[in-house]
Design a protein around this motif. Structure first.
Motif, PDB file in Angstrom:
ATOM      1  N   LEU A 114      14.012 -82.754 -77.259  1.00  0.00           N
ATOM      2  CA  LEU A 114      14.651 -81.678 -78.025  1.00  0.00           C
ATOM      3  C   LEU A 114      15.965 -81.231 -77.393  1.00  0.00           C
ATOM      4  O   LEU A 114      16.950 -80.988 -78.093  1.00  0.00           O
ATOM      5  N   LEU A 115      15.980 -81.129 -76.078  1.00  0.00           N
ATOM      6  CA  LEU A 115      17.193 -80.677 -75.399  1.00  0.00           C
ATOM      7  C   LEU A 115      18.303 -81.728 -75.468  1.00  0.00           C
ATOM      8  O   LEU A 115      19.482 -81.380 -75.537  1.00  0.00           O
ATOM      9  N   ALA A 116      17.939 -82.998 -75.473  1.00  0.00           N
ATOM     10  CA  ALA A 116      18.944 -84.052 -75.627  1.00  0.00           C
ATOM     11  C   ALA A 116      19.619 -83.939 -76.994  1.00  0.00           C
ATOM     12  O   ALA A 116      20.820 -84.179 -77.131  1.00  0.00           O
ATOM     13  N   TRP A 117      18.853 -83.585 -77.995  1.00  0.00           N
ATOM     14  CA  TRP A 117      19.421 -83.369 -79.325  1.00  0.00           C
ATOM     15  C   TRP A 117      20.383 -82.189 -79.282  1.00  0.00           C
ATOM     16  O   TRP A 117      21.495 -82.256 -79.784  1.00  0.00           O
ATOM     17  N   TRP A 118      19.966 -81.119 -78.650  1.00  0.00           N
ATOM     18  CA  TRP A 118      20.766 -79.889 -78.655  1.00  0.00           C
ATOM     19  C   TRP A 118      22.095 -80.094 -77.929  1.00  0.00           C
ATOM     20  O   TRP A 118      23.136 -79.675 -78.416  1.00  0.00           O
ATOM     21  N   ASN A 119      22.032 -80.750 -76.737  1.00  0.00           N
ATOM     22  CA  ASN A 119      23.266 -80.981 -75.980  1.00  0.00           C
ATOM     23  C   ASN A 119      22.978 -81.951 -74.839  1.00  0.00           C
ATOM     24  O   ASN A 119      22.726 -81.528 -73.714  1.00  0.00           O
ATOM     25  N   ALA A 120      23.025 -83.231 -75.118  1.00  0.00           N
ATOM     26  CA  ALA A 120      22.670 -84.247 -74.123  1.00  0.00           C
ATOM     27  C   ALA A 120      23.596 -84.221 -72.913  1.00  0.00           C
ATOM     28  O   ALA A 120      23.142 -84.411 -71.779  1.00  0.00           O
ATOM     29  N   ASP A 121      24.882 -83.982 -73.127  1.00  0.00           N
ATOM     30  CA  ASP A 121      25.816 -83.953 -71.998  1.00  0.00           C
ATOM     31  C   ASP A 121      25.448 -82.871 -70.998  1.00  0.00           C
ATOM     32  O   ASP A 121      25.477 -83.087 -69.791  1.00  0.00           O
ATOM     33  N   ARG A 122      25.088 -81.741 -71.487  1.00  0.00           N
ATOM     34  CA  ARG A 122      24.823 -80.577 -70.618  1.00  0.00           C
ATOM     35  C   ARG A 122      23.359 -80.496 -70.191  1.00  0.00           C
ATOM     36  O   ARG A 122      23.060 -80.098 -69.074  1.00  0.00           O
ATOM     37  N   LEU A 123      22.437 -80.846 -71.090  1.00  0.00           N
ATOM     38  CA  LEU A 123      21.014 -80.613 -70.846  1.00  0.00           C
ATOM     39  C   LEU A 123      20.236 -81.866 -70.483  1.00  0.00           C
ATOM     40  O   LEU A 123      19.035 -81.800 -70.246  1.00  0.00           O
ATOM     41  N   GLY A 124      20.904 -83.006 -70.459  1.00  0.00           N
ATOM     42  CA  GLY A 124      20.246 -84.256 -70.090  1.00  0.00           C
ATOM     43  C   GLY A 124      19.860 -85.070 -71.306  1.00  0.00           C
ATOM     44  O   GLY A 124      19.580 -84.535 -72.376  1.00  0.00           O
ATOM     45  N   TYR A 145      21.938 -78.838 -86.347  1.00  0.00           N
ATOM     46  CA  TYR A 145      21.119 -78.079 -85.390  1.00  0.00           C
ATOM     47  C   TYR A 145      20.437 -76.956 -86.155  1.00  0.00           C
ATOM     48  O   TYR A 145      21.103 -76.180 -86.832  1.00  0.00           O
ATOM     49  N   PRO A 146      19.130 -76.853 -86.049  1.00  0.00           N
ATOM     50  CA  PRO A 146      18.418 -75.787 -86.775  1.00  0.00           C
ATOM     51  C   PRO A 146      18.624 -74.433 -86.081  1.00  0.00           C
ATOM     52  O   PRO A 146      17.858 -74.031 -85.221  1.00  0.00           O
ATOM     53  N   GLU A 147      19.685 -73.757 -86.468  1.00  0.00           N
ATOM     54  CA  GLU A 147      20.079 -72.504 -85.813  1.00  0.00           C
ATOM     55  C   GLU A 147      18.996 -71.437 -85.846  1.00  0.00           C
ATOM     56  O   GLU A 147      18.933 -70.583 -84.968  1.00  0.00           O
ATOM     57  N   GLU A 148      18.123 -71.495 -86.845  1.00  0.00           N
ATOM     58  CA  GLU A 148      17.057 -70.490 -86.919  1.00  0.00           C
ATOM     59  C   GLU A 148      16.054 -70.628 -85.762  1.00  0.00           C
ATOM     60  O   GLU A 148      15.225 -69.747 -85.547  1.00  0.00           O
ATOM     61  N   TYR A 149      16.168 -71.735 -85.019  1.00  0.00           N
ATOM     62  CA  TYR A 149      15.294 -71.958 -83.858  1.00  0.00           C
ATOM     63  C   TYR A 149      16.048 -71.797 -82.540  1.00  0.00           C
ATOM     64  O   TYR A 149      15.557 -72.199 -81.496  1.00  0.00           O
ATOM     65  N   ARG A 150      17.212 -71.208 -82.587  1.00  0.00           N
ATOM     66  CA  ARG A 150      18.028 -71.053 -81.374  1.00  0.00           C
ATOM     67  C   ARG A 150      17.253 -70.346 -80.263  1.00  0.00           C
ATOM     68  O   ARG A 150      17.306 -70.765 -79.107  1.00  0.00           O
ATOM     69  N   THR A 151      16.520 -69.306 -80.586  1.00  0.00           N
ATOM     70  CA  THR A 151      15.758 -68.565 -79.578  1.00  0.00           C
ATOM     71  C   THR A 151      14.744 -69.471 -78.878  1.00  0.00           C
ATOM     72  O   THR A 151      14.607 -69.433 -77.654  1.00  0.00           O
ATOM     73  N   GLU A 152      14.064 -70.305 -79.649  1.00  0.00           N
ATOM     74  CA  GLU A 152      13.072 -71.217 -79.073  1.00  0.00           C
ATOM     75  C   GLU A 152      13.739 -72.278 -78.191  1.00  0.00           C
ATOM     76  O   GLU A 152      13.226 -72.612 -77.120  1.00  0.00           O
ATOM     77  N   ILE A 153      14.888 -72.782 -78.625  1.00  0.00           N
ATOM     78  CA  ILE A 153      15.613 -73.770 -77.827  1.00  0.00           C
ATOM     79  C   ILE A 153      16.112 -73.124 -76.535  1.00  0.00           C
ATOM     80  O   ILE A 153      16.018 -73.713 -75.446  1.00  0.00           O
ATOM     81  N   GLU A 198      15.782 -72.262 -70.609  1.00  0.00           N
ATOM     82  CA  GLU A 198      15.416 -71.373 -69.502  1.00  0.00           C
ATOM     83  C   GLU A 198      14.246 -71.939 -68.695  1.00  0.00           C
ATOM     84  O   GLU A 198      14.240 -71.891 -67.463  1.00  0.00           O
ATOM     85  N   ALA A 199      13.255 -72.503 -69.390  1.00  0.00           N
ATOM     86  CA  ALA A 199      12.062 -73.023 -68.715  1.00  0.00           C
ATOM     87  C   ALA A 199      12.309 -74.363 -68.022  1.00  0.00           C
ATOM     88  O   ALA A 199      11.853 -74.570 -66.893  1.00  0.00           O
ATOM     89  N   TRP A 200      13.015 -75.280 -68.693  1.00  0.00           N
ATOM     90  CA  TRP A 200      13.140 -76.650 -68.189  1.00  0.00           C
ATOM     91  C   TRP A 200      14.460 -76.936 -67.489  1.00  0.00           C
ATOM     92  O   TRP A 200      14.564 -77.920 -66.750  1.00  0.00           O
ATOM     93  N   ARG A 201      15.477 -76.122 -67.734  1.00  0.00           N
ATOM     94  CA  ARG A 201      16.784 -76.296 -67.088  1.00  0.00           C
ATOM     95  C   ARG A 201      17.248 -74.941 -66.552  1.00  0.00           C
ATOM     96  O   ARG A 201      18.290 -74.423 -66.959  1.00  0.00           O
ATOM     97  N   PRO A 202      16.461 -74.335 -65.652  1.00  0.00           N
ATOM     98  CA  PRO A 202      16.758 -72.964 -65.210  1.00  0.00           C
ATOM     99  C   PRO A 202      18.136 -72.810 -64.578  1.00  0.00           C
ATOM    100  O   PRO A 202      18.773 -71.764 -64.735  1.00  0.00           O
ATOM    101  N   GLU A 203      18.621 -73.836 -63.893  1.00  0.00           N
ATOM    102  CA  GLU A 203      19.940 -73.732 -63.266  1.00  0.00           C
ATOM    103  C   GLU A 203      21.040 -73.650 -64.320  1.00  0.00           C
ATOM    104  O   GLU A 203      22.005 -72.894 -64.171  1.00  0.00           O
ATOM    105  N   ILE A 204      20.885 -74.370 -65.406  1.00  0.00           N
ATOM    106  CA  ILE A 204      21.863 -74.324 -66.494  1.00  0.00           C
ATOM    107  C   ILE A 204      21.757 -73.000 -67.233  1.00  0.00           C
ATOM    108  O   ILE A 204      22.756 -72.391 -67.604  1.00  0.00           O
ATOM    109  N   TRP A 205      20.511 -72.533 -67.415  1.00  0.00           N
ATOM    110  CA  TRP A 205      20.312 -71.253 -68.077  1.00  0.00           C
ATOM    111  C   TRP A 205      20.968 -70.120 -67.264  1.00  0.00           C
ATOM    112  O   TRP A 205      21.686 -69.295 -67.820  1.00  0.00           O
ATOM    113  N   ALA A 206      20.741 -70.123 -65.957  1.00  0.00           N
ATOM    114  CA  ALA A 206      21.306 -69.088 -65.083  1.00  0.00           C
ATOM    115  C   ALA A 206      22.831 -69.119 -65.146  1.00  0.00           C
ATOM    116  O   ALA A 206      23.484 -68.067 -65.217  1.00  0.00           O
TER     117      ALA A 206
END
Length: 98
Positions: free
Chosen positions: A30-40, A73-81, A86-94
């Motif tokens: 899911l994160l690769a879909w959202w932003n593979a460059d930044r999130l892996g 990108y399903p923007e209505e799911y932005r909070t879940e993404i 935050e959970a899987w890429r805490p350093e990027i979230w911070a």
């Protein structure tokens, strides 16, 4: 996104919120879909590490994305993404919260 595709996506979101190897793989997908460059990116061999039902849901989402004529990108799911980031890429979230 059809109801069938949305259901597959929502199942993947639910799995990704847990803390298992399959959850890590679902989150990576899911994160690769959202932003593979930044999130892996997503390693396709990770499909071998998930149940067939999860792999099928990933396939359903992949086909859905392939049908789009532009980035989707399903923007209505932005909070879940964001919760996955935050959970899987805490350093990027911070970093994004600074």
């Amino acid at each position: 996104m059809t109801d069938y595709e949305r259901a597959a996506f929502e199942r993947l979101l639910k799995i990704a919120r847990s803390d298992t190897g399959q959850s890590r793989r679902a989150a990576a997908f899911l994160l690769a879909w959202w932003n593979a460059d930044r999130l892996g990116g997503f390693d396709l061999t990770d499909l071998f590490g998930v149940d067939q039902v999860i792999a099928a849901d990933m396939g359903t989402v992949f086909v859905c994305l392939g049908r789009q004529s532009q980035a989707f990108y399903p923007e209505e799911y932005r909070t879940e993404i964001e919760a996955l980031i935050e959970a899987w890429r805490p350093e990027i979230w911070a970093e994004s919260q600074s």
